[in-house]
Design a protein around this motif. Sequence first.
Motif, PDB file in Angstrom:
ATOM      1  N   TYR A  59       0.809  -1.223   0.000  1.00  0.00           N
ATOM      2  CA  TYR A  59       0.000   0.000   0.000  1.00  0.00           C
ATOM      3  C   TYR A  59       0.844   1.277   0.000  1.00  0.00           C
ATOM      4  CZ  TYR A  59      -3.877  -3.159   0.866  1.00  0.00           C
ATOM      5  OH  TYR A  59      -4.806  -4.169   0.749  1.00  0.00           O
ATOM      6  N   GLN A  60       2.130   1.120  -0.240  1.00  0.00           N
ATOM      7  CA  GLN A  60       3.047   2.260  -0.380  1.00  0.00           C
ATOM      8  C   GLN A  60       3.038   3.176   0.843  1.00  0.00           C
ATOM      9  OE1 GLN A  60       1.663   3.788  -4.244  1.00  0.00           O
ATOM     10  NE2 GLN A  60       3.419   2.792  -5.211  1.00  0.00           N
ATOM     11  N   VAL A  61       3.065   2.556   2.010  1.00  0.00           N
ATOM     12  CA  VAL A  61       3.220   3.312   3.252  1.00  0.00           C
ATOM     13  C   VAL A  61       4.715   3.581   3.448  1.00  0.00           C
ATOM     14  CG1 VAL A  61       2.922   3.292   5.764  1.00  0.00           C
ATOM     15  CG2 VAL A  61       1.183   2.244   4.283  1.00  0.00           C
ATOM     16  N   PRO A  62       5.119   4.840   3.606  1.00  0.00           N
ATOM     17  CA  PRO A  62       6.550   5.145   3.736  1.00  0.00           C
ATOM     18  C   PRO A  62       7.179   4.422   4.929  1.00  0.00           C
ATOM     19  CG  PRO A  62       5.296   7.149   3.310  1.00  0.00           C
ATOM     20  CD  PRO A  62       4.300   6.072   3.590  1.00  0.00           C
ATOM     21  N   HIS A  63       8.294   3.779   4.679  1.00  0.00           N
ATOM     22  CA  HIS A  63       9.007   3.047   5.719  1.00  0.00           C
ATOM     23  C   HIS A  63      10.437   2.804   5.236  1.00  0.00           C
ATOM     24  CE1 HIS A  63       8.094  -0.148   2.883  1.00  0.00           C
ATOM     25  NE2 HIS A  63       8.956  -0.938   3.525  1.00  0.00           N
ATOM     26  N   ARG A  64      11.278   2.344   6.148  1.00  0.00           N
ATOM     27  CA  ARG A  64      12.654   2.003   5.773  1.00  0.00           C
ATOM     28  C   ARG A  64      13.188   0.944   6.730  1.00  0.00           C
ATOM     29  NH1 ARG A  64      17.783   4.800   6.455  1.00  0.00           N
ATOM     30  NH2 ARG A  64      16.701   6.662   7.204  1.00  0.00           N
ATOM     31  N   ARG A  65      13.724  -0.112   6.158  1.00  0.00           N
ATOM     32  CA  ARG A  65      14.345  -1.166   6.959  1.00  0.00           C
ATOM     33  C   ARG A  65      15.796  -0.747   7.221  1.00  0.00           C
ATOM     34  NH1 ARG A  65      13.018  -7.314   6.768  1.00  0.00           N
ATOM     35  NH2 ARG A  65      11.368  -6.659   5.344  1.00  0.00           N
ATOM     36  N   CYS A  66      15.964   0.190   8.152  1.00  0.00           N
ATOM     37  CA  CYS A  66      17.266   0.815   8.380  1.00  0.00           C
ATOM     38  C   CYS A  66      18.175  -0.012   9.277  1.00  0.00           C
ATOM     39  CB  CYS A  66      17.089   2.210   8.975  1.00  0.00           C
ATOM     40  SG  CYS A  66      16.184   2.214  10.543  1.00  0.00           S
ATOM     41  N   GLY A  67      17.604  -0.884  10.099  1.00  0.00           N
ATOM     42  CA  GLY A  67      18.397  -1.650  11.044  1.00  0.00           C
ATOM     43  C   GLY A  67      18.722  -0.849  12.296  1.00  0.00           C
ATOM     44  N   LYS A  68      19.115  -1.565  13.347  1.00  0.00           N
ATOM     45  CA  LYS A  68      19.522  -0.887  14.575  1.00  0.00           C
ATOM     46  C   LYS A  68      20.743  -1.575  15.170  1.00  0.00           C
ATOM     47  CE  LYS A  68      16.943  -3.055  18.397  1.00  0.00           C
ATOM     48  NZ  LYS A  68      15.901  -2.844  19.416  1.00  0.00           N
ATOM     49  N   LEU A  69      21.506  -0.789  15.932  1.00  0.00           N
ATOM     50  CA  LEU A  69      22.661  -1.294  16.654  1.00  0.00           C
ATOM     51  C   LEU A  69      22.347  -1.293  18.142  1.00  0.00           C
ATOM     52  CD1 LEU A  69      25.575   0.638  14.887  1.00  0.00           C
ATOM     53  CD2 LEU A  69      24.777  -1.676  14.413  1.00  0.00           C
ATOM     54  N   ILE A  70      22.523  -2.439  18.785  1.00  0.00           N
ATOM     55  CA  ILE A  70      22.457  -2.528  20.242  1.00  0.00           C
ATOM     56  C   ILE A  70      23.898  -2.517  20.722  1.00  0.00           C
ATOM     57  CG2 ILE A  70      21.600  -3.840  22.217  1.00  0.00           C
ATOM     58  CD1 ILE A  70      19.753  -5.319  20.188  1.00  0.00           C
ATOM     59  N   VAL A  71      24.298  -1.451  21.414  1.00  0.00           N
ATOM     60  CA  VAL A  71      25.724  -1.213  21.638  1.00  0.00           C
ATOM     61  C   VAL A  71      26.165  -1.604  23.047  1.00  0.00           C
ATOM     62  CG1 VAL A  71      25.829   0.624  19.916  1.00  0.00           C
ATOM     63  CG2 VAL A  71      25.306   1.215  22.288  1.00  0.00           C
TER      64      VAL A  71
ATOM     65  N   PRO B 252      19.203  -6.247  11.503  1.00  0.00           N
ATOM     66  CA  PRO B 252      18.863  -5.720  10.178  1.00  0.00           C
ATOM     67  C   PRO B 252      17.373  -5.643   9.889  1.00  0.00           C
ATOM     68  CG  PRO B 252      19.721  -7.952  10.006  1.00  0.00           C
ATOM     69  CD  PRO B 252      19.896  -7.553  11.430  1.00  0.00           C
ATOM     70  N   SER B 253      16.536  -6.365  10.651  1.00  0.00           N
ATOM     71  CA  SER B 253      15.098  -6.344  10.367  1.00  0.00           C
ATOM     72  C   SER B 253      14.344  -5.269  11.131  1.00  0.00           C
ATOM     73  CB  SER B 253      14.478  -7.723  10.652  1.00  0.00           C
ATOM     74  OG  SER B 253      14.596  -8.053  12.020  1.00  0.00           O
ATOM     75  N   THR B 254      15.041  -4.476  11.951  1.00  0.00           N
ATOM     76  CA  THR B 254      14.408  -3.333  12.609  1.00  0.00           C
ATOM     77  C   THR B 254      14.263  -2.195  11.603  1.00  0.00           C
ATOM     78  OG1 THR B 254      15.375  -3.949  14.734  1.00  0.00           O
ATOM     79  CG2 THR B 254      14.607  -1.678  14.505  1.00  0.00           C
ATOM     80  N   GLY B 255      13.177  -1.458  11.689  1.00  0.00           N
ATOM     81  CA  GLY B 255      12.964  -0.385  10.721  1.00  0.00           C
ATOM     82  C   GLY B 255      12.206   0.784  11.314  1.00  0.00           C
ATOM     83  N   ILE B 256      11.859   1.727  10.463  1.00  0.00           N
ATOM     84  CA  ILE B 256      11.066   2.890  10.858  1.00  0.00           C
ATOM     85  C   ILE B 256       9.900   3.040   9.882  1.00  0.00           C
ATOM     86  CG2 ILE B 256      12.882   4.159  12.060  1.00  0.00           C
ATOM     87  CD1 ILE B 256      13.452   5.699   9.501  1.00  0.00           C
ATOM     88  N   ILE B 257       8.846   3.705  10.339  1.00  0.00           N
ATOM     89  CA  ILE B 257       7.620   3.814   9.556  1.00  0.00           C
ATOM     90  C   ILE B 257       6.984   5.171   9.794  1.00  0.00           C
ATOM     91  CG2 ILE B 257       6.246   2.771  11.412  1.00  0.00           C
ATOM     92  CD1 ILE B 257       4.532   1.421   9.244  1.00  0.00           C
ATOM     93  N   ASP B 258       6.269   5.653   8.815  1.00  0.00           N
ATOM     94  CA  ASP B 258       5.448   6.855   8.968  1.00  0.00           C
ATOM     95  C   ASP B 258       4.120   6.410   9.579  1.00  0.00           C
ATOM     96  OD1 ASP B 258       3.675   9.000   8.613  1.00  0.00           O
ATOM     97  OD2 ASP B 258       4.681   9.687   6.794  1.00  0.00           O
ATOM     98  N   SER B 259       3.999   6.526  10.889  1.00  0.00           N
ATOM     99  CA  SER B 259       2.817   6.001  11.576  1.00  0.00           C
ATOM    100  C   SER B 259       1.544   6.732  11.151  1.00  0.00           C
ATOM    101  CB  SER B 259       2.997   6.075  13.097  1.00  0.00           C
ATOM    102  OG  SER B 259       3.215   7.410  13.516  1.00  0.00           O
TER     103      SER B 259
END
Length: 370
Positions: free
Chosen positions: A80-92, A141-148
């Motif tokens: 449905y073309q919802v803006p998102h990005r699979r940017c990943g996260k670092l747990i440091v 790598p599977s963590t991401g962000i989304i336009d809620s």
Amino acid sequence: MESVDITIIGAGVIGLALAARLAQPNKTIVILEQHKHIGEEISSRNSEVIHAGIYYPTQSLKATLCVEGKELLYDFCQLYQVPHRRCGKLIVANTTDDEERLALVQQQAINNGVNDLQFLSSQQVKKLEPAIQATSALLSPSTGIIDSHQLLLTLSRLAEERGALLLRNTQFKQGEISSNRFILNVQTGKEAYQFSSQVLINAGGLHAQTIANTIEGFPKSDIPSLYYCKGSYFKLAGSFKLNHLIYPLPEANTTGLGIHATIDLAGQVRFGPDTEYIDRVNYDVSTHHLTTYYQAIQRYYPGLKKEQLVPDYAGIRPKLQAPNSPPADFMIQTAAEHQIPGLINLFGIESPGLTASLAIANKVADYIGV
């Protein structure tokens, strides 16, 4: 009296995901939303993170529905073309002890079915994020962000296109059980009216306990205690750029994941949330913890200057555990618990509720046979 098949109380991401999943031509579905706009509370006051499902207790609803919901949400966003990005996260990690705890985090992730975490050395971390200080890290790598906001609008549109009726500015006042149906009293502005519903789904978020308390015949002993837990966010002033989300290791005996760094789809860096139990709903950004906040962030971002932290917004989690108590799971309460056919209460749907929203909708749909 007008009659409908399903009534959903609350047009946050959970209520709208339910409506989009349940709506079909042969079902009449009503969504009641007390505010002018959809998703005004929990759904629009969070980190907008698509979580991987790493930390939650194995076999908990939070773990299973997050892992399932993550993939459903990515597929939904693509379709449905919802803006998102699979940017990943670092747990440091910042100390040797931290590095040992990283291994425990990875094992918990594996227990939850998250098998893609990767160990990184300090040099590898520097290559990915030059400003971040860490002795080592886990890459998710599977963590991401989304336009809620766009997710909410898309779910709302789909629900209405499939025949659901969204009533905004409409407050649920009281309900009663009558002949295996629910007689519901609601109010829009100054106009009060009544209708009946075969199924009633309480997706009221911060108000779920209050809603349950107004249903005559519902056992009050089945309503769990609610604790408001506020989290404040500060945005970063300046041109600092992150490619990944940055999370410290969760601190022991806390209710959150630590003060982490997130980015939105425009590249704005934010820090938060913290955890502050409060007595009433209050969205003021709590600045009295700013020094502690700043010190926590400096552990992994030593270049931060205190004056770069600008108050942004706050959200409130509907927690089911008291301060200093073990974390509580989502509660999807059905007739198996309260013996009232057709009534489903969703209590304590905090993080990772946004990630799990489509999986929660599927679970409820399976329960009511739709």
